[in-house]
Design an enzyme around this catalytic site. Structure first.
Site, PDB file in Angstrom:
ATOM      1  CG  HIS A  31      -1.453   3.737   4.622  1.00 34.32           C
ATOM      2  ND1 HIS A  31      -2.707   3.251   4.928  1.00 34.32           N
ATOM      3  CD2 HIS A  31      -0.756   2.695   4.120  1.00 34.32           C
ATOM      4  CE1 HIS A  31      -2.775   1.970   4.595  1.00 34.32           C
ATOM      5  NE2 HIS A  31      -1.601   1.601   4.103  1.00 34.32           N
ATOM      6  CG  ASP A  35      -4.710   5.206   6.795  1.00 34.60           C
ATOM      7  OD1 ASP A  35      -3.567   4.858   7.166  1.00 34.60           O
ATOM      8  OD2 ASP A  35      -5.237   4.766   5.754  1.00 34.60           O
ATOM      9  CB  SER A  75      -0.937   0.015   1.219  1.00 36.88           C
ATOM     10  OG  SER A  75      -0.191  -0.063   2.415  1.00 36.88           O
TER      11      SER A  75
END
Ligand code: NAG
Length: 398
Positions: free
Chosen positions: A341, A338, A46
């Protein structure tokens, strides 16, 4: 108590790298007429996924294609990037004068400037978040499809040249240590931490070798961050000093980074023409987490988007298990977007450091060197030592 993993026993791993005394290289054709820029191929999780997971069947935790992802307006709509805006590879593409690199799974993606194969949740091992992400081995299969498609379009010689001049950027491993190990008691019973790190590095080395054999020569690596200081992991730390980072996770990340560094040094000597850029993201991010104001941030600990202590409950967007979430006023004040991340601002600052930063952050080459300065090693027939027997031994030993 901090458990130290000393990766002194990497001899075993280097031993089979050493077994590769030679690799077969195919000589590239003559000077080319068609000129393309330096292509950019991206593999990982990610940290660099630009939207592949929008096209696979997965859980909302592995997706970033809903609000408030991309809320800062650079993109008109959420794209699947795990950020309030752009991610590191978007900036690198910009600095290299390339357009945004399309996700492999995006219909009718153009391949000549490179492709992004990364997938949120992915690990080096296919058992990490199995069935919910595109693991590294599958990402390499997708690269092979791109290679075949380019060969059809540009011909053999052009494609070889494009692939040997391209930069291959790899950012993976965090999920292997978080969900794949710390969140998986069975894996911990089967493998002590040192052995597990060896497995991750061993499989990552195989992936690097595979790309090298397909013609890749220039590699960039994003090393692991202090994983225990991610808001989600800080919130899990219920041990003695509540509020501090989850040491076990950070220790694994450090061990991984040290092992990767050792392997890359070795590979550089064994694989003719192999050039790389390794990054030292751990200390770089640690500085910003501990002294945010020094770098223009207000908060290095809490997530801008999330719930609970440190915003560590992964609820950003309200599509996941926990529906309620809080959103900060200004994401630019935060290191963390978040629970897992960083914000666009961190992505940008780090992209700058990787592009032309000092050797304390990026070495032995920075990405600018790889994209703009270093020319492909011109291979001649005399350079080629083809010994299939040695290659066979190498594979069997892996
Ligand atoms: C790759 O990972 C597997 C587990 O999935 C492990 O059995 C194997 O030994 C690893 N390979 C290397 C070269 O470390």
């Amino acid at each position: 108590m901090e458990r130290r993993l000393i990766m002194s026993d990497f001899g075993f791993l280097l031993a089979y790298v050493t077994l590769l005394l030679s690799v077969s290289l195919e000589a590239s054709g003559g000077p080319s007429e068609i000129k393309t820029g330096t292509a950019f191929f991206i593999f990982g999780d990610s940290s660099v996924d630009s939207g592949n997971n929008n096209y696979i069947d997965t859980i909302p935790e592995n997706r970033g294609n809903y609000k408030p992802y991309a809320q800062n307006g650079f993109f008109k709509e959420p794209t699947g990037r795990f950020s309030d805006g752009r991610i590191i590879v978007d900036y690198i593409a910009e600095y290299a004068n390339l357009p945004l690199i399309p996700p492999f799974l995006q219909p009718s993606a153009e391949y000549v400037n490179g492709v992004n194969f990364a997938s949120g949740g992915a690990g080096v091992l296919s058992t990490t978040n199995q069935g919910q992400a595109i693991d590294l081995k599958t990402q390499l299969k997708h690269f092979e499809e791109v290679q075949n498609s380019l060969t059809k379009k540009l011909g053999d010689a052009e494609t070889k040249e494009l692939l040997s001049e391209a930069v291959y950027f790899i950012s993976i491993g965090s999920n292997d240590y978080m969900g794949g190990y710390l969140g998986n008691p069975r894996m911990q019973e089967q493998h002590p931490p040192e052995e597990y790190v060896g497995m991750i590095i061993g499989n990552l080395t195989q992936a690097i070798q595979e790309l090298y054999e397909k013609g890749g020569r220039k590699f960039g690596f994003l090393s692991l961050s202090p994983l225990g200081c991610l808001p989600a992991l800080r919130a899990l730390n219920t041990k003695s000093n509540v509020g501090s980072c989850f040491e076990e996770a950070s220790t694994l990340a450090l061990a991984h980074n040290n092992a990767l560094k050792a392997v890359l040094t070795r590979i550089e000597h064994l694989f003719m023409g192999f050039k790389y850029s390794n990054s030292y993201f751990y200390n770089w991010l640690d500085d910003r987490i501990n002294n945010p104001t020094k770098f223009g941030f207000k908060d290095g600990v809490n997530a801008c988007c999330g719930t609970g202590p440190y915003g560590g409950i992964f609820s950003c967007g309200g599509t996941k298990k926990v529906r309620e979430y809080q959103l900060c006023d200004n994401a630019d004040d935060y290191v963390w977007w978040d629970s897992f991340h960083p914000t666009e601002r961190i992505h940008e600052q780090f992209a700058k450091a990787l592009w032309d930063g000092p050797p304390s952050y990026v070495a032995p080459y920075n990405l600018k060197d790889l994209f703009l300065t270093i020319n492909k090693e011109k291979l001649t027939i005399g350079d080629i030592v083809d010994n299939p027997e040695n290659e066979q031994t190498f594979y069997e030993s892996l």
